[in-house]
Design a protein around this motif. Structure first.
Motif, PDB file in Angstrom:
ATOM      1  N   ASP A  45       1.526   1.120   1.771  1.00  0.00           N
ATOM      2  CA  ASP A  45       2.834   0.964   2.406  1.00  0.00           C
ATOM      3  C   ASP A  45       3.255   2.284   3.055  1.00  0.00           C
ATOM      4  OD1 ASP A  45       5.429   0.467   3.194  1.00  0.00           O
ATOM      5  OD2 ASP A  45       6.159  -0.036   1.182  1.00  0.00           O
ATOM      6  N   ARG A  46       3.158   2.352   4.358  1.00  0.00           N
ATOM      7  CA  ARG A  46       3.513   3.589   5.071  1.00  0.00           C
ATOM      8  C   ARG A  46       4.997   3.922   4.991  1.00  0.00           C
ATOM      9  NH1 ARG A  46       0.021   3.420  10.624  1.00  0.00           N
ATOM     10  NH2 ARG A  46      -2.006   3.572   9.621  1.00  0.00           N
ATOM     11  N   LYS A  47       5.821   2.950   4.596  1.00  0.00           N
ATOM     12  CA  LYS A  47       7.258   3.192   4.500  1.00  0.00           C
ATOM     13  C   LYS A  47       7.686   3.627   3.098  1.00  0.00           C
ATOM     14  CE  LYS A  47       8.315   0.073   8.243  1.00  0.00           C
ATOM     15  NZ  LYS A  47       8.960  -1.157   8.666  1.00  0.00           N
ATOM     16  N   ALA A  48       6.782   3.561   2.133  1.00  0.00           N
ATOM     17  CA  ALA A  48       7.119   3.950   0.758  1.00  0.00           C
ATOM     18  C   ALA A  48       7.487   5.428   0.704  1.00  0.00           C
ATOM     19  CB  ALA A  48       5.939   3.675  -0.172  1.00  0.00           C
ATOM     20  N   ARG A  49       8.392   5.772  -0.209  1.00  0.00           N
ATOM     21  CA  ARG A  49       8.702   7.182  -0.435  1.00  0.00           C
ATOM     22  C   ARG A  49       7.537   7.775  -1.227  1.00  0.00           C
ATOM     23  NH1 ARG A  49      14.111   7.928  -2.868  1.00  0.00           N
ATOM     24  NH2 ARG A  49      14.766   7.786  -0.721  1.00  0.00           N
ATOM     25  N   ILE A  50       6.996   8.871  -0.712  1.00  0.00           N
ATOM     26  CA  ILE A  50       5.849   9.529  -1.339  1.00  0.00           C
ATOM     27  C   ILE A  50       6.269  10.937  -1.730  1.00  0.00           C
ATOM     28  CG2 ILE A  50       3.472  10.324  -1.011  1.00  0.00           C
ATOM     29  CD1 ILE A  50       3.261   8.089   1.168  1.00  0.00           C
ATOM     30  N   LEU A  51       6.061  11.265  -3.001  1.00  0.00           N
ATOM     31  CA  LEU A  51       6.337  12.607  -3.507  1.00  0.00           C
ATOM     32  C   LEU A  51       5.000  13.270  -3.771  1.00  0.00           C
ATOM     33  CD1 LEU A  51       9.124  11.729  -6.112  1.00  0.00           C
ATOM     34  CD2 LEU A  51       9.390  12.304  -3.693  1.00  0.00           C
ATOM     35  N   ILE A  52       4.701  14.335  -3.051  1.00  0.00           N
ATOM     36  CA  ILE A  52       3.402  14.981  -3.191  1.00  0.00           C
ATOM     37  C   ILE A  52       3.516  16.229  -4.059  1.00  0.00           C
ATOM     38  CG2 ILE A  52       2.411  14.083  -1.056  1.00  0.00           C
ATOM     39  CD1 ILE A  52       3.128  16.701   0.321  1.00  0.00           C
ATOM     40  N   TYR A  53       2.423  16.511  -4.766  1.00  0.00           N
ATOM     41  CA  TYR A  53       2.350  17.767  -5.505  1.00  0.00           C
ATOM     42  C   TYR A  53       0.920  18.250  -5.547  1.00  0.00           C
ATOM     43  CZ  TYR A  53       0.603  15.491  -9.809  1.00  0.00           C
ATOM     44  OH  TYR A  53      -0.136  14.800 -10.732  1.00  0.00           O
ATOM     45  N   CYS A  54       0.796  19.547  -5.832  1.00  0.00           N
ATOM     46  CA  CYS A  54      -0.520  20.172  -5.977  1.00  0.00           C
ATOM     47  C   CYS A  54      -0.396  21.296  -6.999  1.00  0.00           C
ATOM     48  CB  CYS A  54      -1.059  20.658  -4.641  1.00  0.00           C
ATOM     49  SG  CYS A  54      -0.149  22.045  -3.940  1.00  0.00           S
ATOM     50  N   ASN A  55      -1.283  22.247  -6.948  1.00  0.00           N
ATOM     51  CA  ASN A  55      -1.296  23.346  -7.920  1.00  0.00           C
ATOM     52  C   ASN A  55       0.018  24.114  -7.979  1.00  0.00           C
ATOM     53  OD1 ASN A  55      -4.018  22.880  -8.542  1.00  0.00           O
ATOM     54  ND2 ASN A  55      -4.660  24.081  -6.785  1.00  0.00           N
TER      55      ASN A  55
END
Length: 114
Positions: A45-55
């Motif tokens: 779903d390209r409209k979903a809210r996405i929360l990204i994280y990394c190191n």
């Protein structure tokens, strides 16, 4: 935001680091693996809210979350890549979270020091 329905938490680290420790419920898609087909599977779903994280988003966990220079953070590259693939509702999970004080749940479970 991480607890709202439909929100996806995306871990852009390697599978090896993800397997060591990750936010419970997070989807793992390593930055080098971002491509048309992998995005369709992991983030349909390209409209979903996405929360990204990394190191760089965590302190007190150098093993699974080794520090990098802020300018080399995977969040920047991941955000740009997702934007280029049509995802517009993308945010950073948080600036920097102390693993020992975070209210987030982790897998495998973390024994927090007090």
């Amino acid at each position: 935001m991480s607890r709202e329905p439909g929100v996806v938490i995306l871990d852009a680290r390697s599978k090896e680091r993800f397997d060591q420790l990750h936010v419970k419920g997070a989807v793992n898609l390593s930055f080098p693996d971002i491509a048309i087909d992998s995005l369709k599977r992991a983030l349909p779903d390209r409209k979903a809210r996405i929360l990204i994280y990394c190191n760089n988003n965590f302190r007190n966990a150098e093993g699974p979350f080794p520090s990098k220079l802020p300018s080399a953070s995977l969040n920047l590259s991941t955000y740009i890549a997702l934007y280029n693939y049509g995802y517009r509702n993308v945010y950073e999970l948080a600036d920097t979270l102390d693993l020992n004080a975070s209210r987030l749940e982790f897998e495998p479970p973390v024994t927090r020091r007090r």
